[in-house]
Design a protein around this motif. Structure first.
Motif, PDB file in Angstrom:
ATOM      1  N   THR A   5       0.835  -1.197   0.000  1.00  0.00           N
ATOM      2  CA  THR A   5       0.000   0.000   0.000  1.00  0.00           C
ATOM      3  C   THR A   5       0.873   1.253   0.000  1.00  0.00           C
ATOM      4  O   THR A   5       0.624   2.197  -0.756  1.00  0.00           O
ATOM      5  N   PHE A   6       1.889   1.250   0.842  1.00  0.00           N
ATOM      6  CA  PHE A   6       2.804   2.392   0.889  1.00  0.00           C
ATOM      7  C   PHE A   6       3.507   2.568  -0.451  1.00  0.00           C
ATOM      8  O   PHE A   6       3.642   3.692  -0.948  1.00  0.00           O
ATOM      9  N   ASP A   7       3.980   1.466  -1.036  1.00  0.00           N
ATOM     10  CA  ASP A   7       4.661   1.549  -2.329  1.00  0.00           C
ATOM     11  C   ASP A   7       3.741   2.110  -3.402  1.00  0.00           C
ATOM     12  O   ASP A   7       4.178   2.883  -4.266  1.00  0.00           O
ATOM     13  N   ALA A   8       2.469   1.754  -3.350  1.00  0.00           N
ATOM     14  CA  ALA A   8       1.503   2.287  -4.319  1.00  0.00           C
ATOM     15  C   ALA A   8       1.318   3.793  -4.127  1.00  0.00           C
ATOM     16  O   ALA A   8       1.240   4.545  -5.102  1.00  0.00           O
ATOM     17  N   ILE A   9       1.262   4.219  -2.873  1.00  0.00           N
ATOM     18  CA  ILE A   9       1.102   5.649  -2.587  1.00  0.00           C
ATOM     19  C   ILE A   9       2.327   6.426  -3.070  1.00  0.00           C
ATOM     20  O   ILE A   9       2.200   7.484  -3.689  1.00  0.00           O
ATOM     21  N   VAL A  10       3.517   5.904  -2.804  1.00  0.00           N
ATOM     22  CA  VAL A  10       4.744   6.569  -3.236  1.00  0.00           C
ATOM     23  C   VAL A  10       4.815   6.621  -4.756  1.00  0.00           C
ATOM     24  O   VAL A  10       5.176   7.646  -5.338  1.00  0.00           O
ATOM     25  N   SER A  11       4.456   5.552  -5.429  1.00  0.00           N
ATOM     26  CA  SER A  11       4.465   5.529  -6.900  1.00  0.00           C
ATOM     27  C   SER A  11       3.496   6.549  -7.469  1.00  0.00           C
ATOM     28  O   SER A  11       3.812   7.253  -8.430  1.00  0.00           O
ATOM     29  N   GLN A  12       2.312   6.642  -6.863  1.00  0.00           N
ATOM     30  CA  GLN A  12       1.329   7.618  -7.321  1.00  0.00           C
ATOM     31  C   GLN A  12       1.832   9.042  -7.082  1.00  0.00           C
ATOM     32  O   GLN A  12       1.688   9.914  -7.933  1.00  0.00           O
ATOM     33  N   LEU A  13       2.466   9.266  -5.935  1.00  0.00           N
ATOM     34  CA  LEU A  13       3.006  10.592  -5.629  1.00  0.00           C
ATOM     35  C   LEU A  13       4.108  10.972  -6.613  1.00  0.00           C
ATOM     36  O   LEU A  13       4.185  12.106  -7.074  1.00  0.00           O
ATOM     37  N   ARG A  14       4.962  10.017  -6.953  1.00  0.00           N
ATOM     38  CA  ARG A  14       6.017  10.288  -7.942  1.00  0.00           C
ATOM     39  C   ARG A  14       5.432  10.686  -9.282  1.00  0.00           C
ATOM     40  O   ARG A  14       5.940  11.575  -9.956  1.00  0.00           O
ATOM     41  N   ALA A  15       4.357  10.013  -9.680  1.00  0.00           N
ATOM     42  CA  ALA A  15       3.742  10.300 -10.981  1.00  0.00           C
ATOM     43  C   ALA A  15       3.029  11.648 -10.970  1.00  0.00           C
ATOM     44  O   ALA A  15       3.086  12.388 -11.957  1.00  0.00           O
ATOM     45  N   GLU A  16       2.367  11.985  -9.867  1.00  0.00           N
ATOM     46  CA  GLU A  16       1.556  13.201  -9.828  1.00  0.00           C
ATOM     47  C   GLU A  16       2.358  14.462  -9.499  1.00  0.00           C
ATOM     48  O   GLU A  16       2.029  15.539  -9.969  1.00  0.00           O
ATOM     49  N   ASP A  17       3.376  14.328  -8.656  1.00  0.00           N
ATOM     50  CA  ASP A  17       4.091  15.524  -8.202  1.00  0.00           C
ATOM     51  C   ASP A  17       5.602  15.281  -8.147  1.00  0.00           C
ATOM     52  O   ASP A  17       6.180  15.128  -7.073  1.00  0.00           O
ATOM     53  N   PRO A  18       6.262  15.263  -9.309  1.00  0.00           N
ATOM     54  CA  PRO A  18       7.707  15.020  -9.310  1.00  0.00           C
ATOM     55  C   PRO A  18       8.504  16.141  -8.629  1.00  0.00           C
ATOM     56  O   PRO A  18       9.577  15.903  -8.102  1.00  0.00           O
ATOM     57  N   ASP A  19       7.976  17.370  -8.606  1.00  0.00           N
ATOM     58  CA  ASP A  19       8.674  18.466  -7.927  1.00  0.00           C
ATOM     59  C   ASP A  19       8.770  18.207  -6.426  1.00  0.00           C
ATOM     60  O   ASP A  19       9.779  18.503  -5.794  1.00  0.00           O
ATOM     61  N   PHE A  20       7.708  17.662  -5.841  1.00  0.00           N
ATOM     62  CA  PHE A  20       7.722  17.343  -4.421  1.00  0.00           C
ATOM     63  C   PHE A  20       8.778  16.283  -4.117  1.00  0.00           C
ATOM     64  O   PHE A  20       9.533  16.402  -3.154  1.00  0.00           O
ATOM     65  N   ILE A  21       8.862  15.264  -4.948  1.00  0.00           N
ATOM     66  CA  ILE A  21       9.857  14.208  -4.762  1.00  0.00           C
ATOM     67  C   ILE A  21      11.265  14.795  -4.861  1.00  0.00           C
ATOM     68  O   ILE A  21      12.157  14.447  -4.087  1.00  0.00           O
ATOM     69  N   ARG A  22      11.475  15.709  -5.805  1.00  0.00           N
ATOM     70  CA  ARG A  22      12.784  16.335  -5.959  1.00  0.00           C
ATOM     71  C   ARG A  22      13.148  17.144  -4.713  1.00  0.00           C
ATOM     72  O   ARG A  22      14.280  17.100  -4.236  1.00  0.00           O
ATOM     73  N   ARG A  23      12.180  17.866  -4.150  1.00  0.00           N
ATOM     74  CA  ARG A  23      12.446  18.644  -2.938  1.00  0.00           C
ATOM     75  C   ARG A  23      12.747  17.734  -1.750  1.00  0.00           C
ATOM     76  O   ARG A  23      13.611  18.045  -0.922  1.00  0.00           O
ATOM     77  N   ILE A  24      12.061  16.616  -1.652  1.00  0.00           N
ATOM     78  CA  ILE A  24      12.312  15.664  -0.569  1.00  0.00           C
ATOM     79  C   ILE A  24      13.713  15.084  -0.699  1.00  0.00           C
ATOM     80  O   ILE A  24      14.430  14.927   0.291  1.00  0.00           O
ATOM     81  N   ARG A  25      14.130  14.767  -1.914  1.00  0.00           N
ATOM     82  CA  ARG A  25      15.480  14.229  -2.117  1.00  0.00           C
ATOM     83  C   ARG A  25      16.548  15.257  -1.757  1.00  0.00           C
ATOM     84  O   ARG A  25      17.608  14.916  -1.253  1.00  0.00           O
ATOM     85  N   LYS A  26      16.283  16.541  -2.007  1.00  0.00           N
ATOM     86  CA  LYS A  26      17.239  17.584  -1.657  1.00  0.00           C
ATOM     87  C   LYS A  26      17.440  17.666  -0.151  1.00  0.00           C
ATOM     88  O   LYS A  26      18.522  17.978   0.320  1.00  0.00           O
ATOM     89  N   LEU A  27      16.395  17.393   0.618  1.00  0.00           N
ATOM     90  CA  LEU A  27      16.515  17.431   2.067  1.00  0.00           C
ATOM     91  C   LEU A  27      17.479  16.369   2.576  1.00  0.00           C
ATOM     92  O   LEU A  27      18.154  16.560   3.582  1.00  0.00           O
ATOM     93  N   ASP A  28      17.546  15.243   1.882  1.00  0.00           N
ATOM     94  CA  ASP A  28      18.382  14.129   2.314  1.00  0.00           C
ATOM     95  C   ASP A  28      19.828  14.274   1.870  1.00  0.00           C
ATOM     96  O   ASP A  28      20.721  13.699   2.461  1.00  0.00           O
ATOM     97  N   SER A  29      20.064  15.059   0.834  1.00  0.00           N
ATOM     98  CA  SER A  29      21.420  15.157   0.296  1.00  0.00           C
ATOM     99  C   SER A  29      22.106  16.434   0.776  1.00  0.00           C
ATOM    100  O   SER A  29      21.497  17.472   0.902  1.00  0.00           O
ATOM    101  N   PRO A  30      23.407  16.345   1.042  1.00  0.00           N
ATOM    102  CA  PRO A  30      24.139  17.544   1.450  1.00  0.00           C
ATOM    103  C   PRO A  30      24.278  18.503   0.271  1.00  0.00           C
ATOM    104  O   PRO A  30      24.293  18.106  -0.879  1.00  0.00           O
TER     105      PRO A  30
END
Length: 95
Positions: A5-30
């Motif tokens: 269920t979580f994987d489905a939600i994450v996949s849907q989020l990636r498809a609908e809002d790639p900018d949000f995913i990019r911002r989340i990845r920036k938080l994790d990287s120095p």
């Protein structure tokens, strides 16, 4: 065991809002810019440490210069799990 269920939600989020995913990845990287500034600062201070610090300053200069090289080498390398942020998710942690 991954939650489908979580994987489905994450996949849907990636498809609908790639900018949000990019911002989340920036938080994790120095930030590469901060590493560059710190490396240049260390290299700038190294000669002053040698001149003003004697043999102790020389040791500090070598350590600082080596750390500056380390920062520059690892500045642009992507995070090991950047392709799949769900891989490093702690159990019970929300996205």
């Amino acid at each position: 065991m991954p939650d489908p269920t979580f994987d489905a939600i994450v996949s849907q989020l990636r498809a609908e809002d790639p900018d949000f995913i990019r911002r989340i990845r920036k938080l994790d990287s120095p930030h590469g810019t901060a590493r560059l500034v710190l490396a240049v600062l260390l290299w700038t201070l190294a000669p002053m440490c040698i001149v003003l610090g004697g043999w102790t300053g020389a040791i500090m200069a070598v350590v600082g210069g080596a750390y500056g090289v380390h920062l520059m080498r690892h500045r642009q390398q992507p995070h090991a799990g950047a392709a799949d942020p769900a891989r490093h998710r702690r159990p019970g942690a929300s996205l």
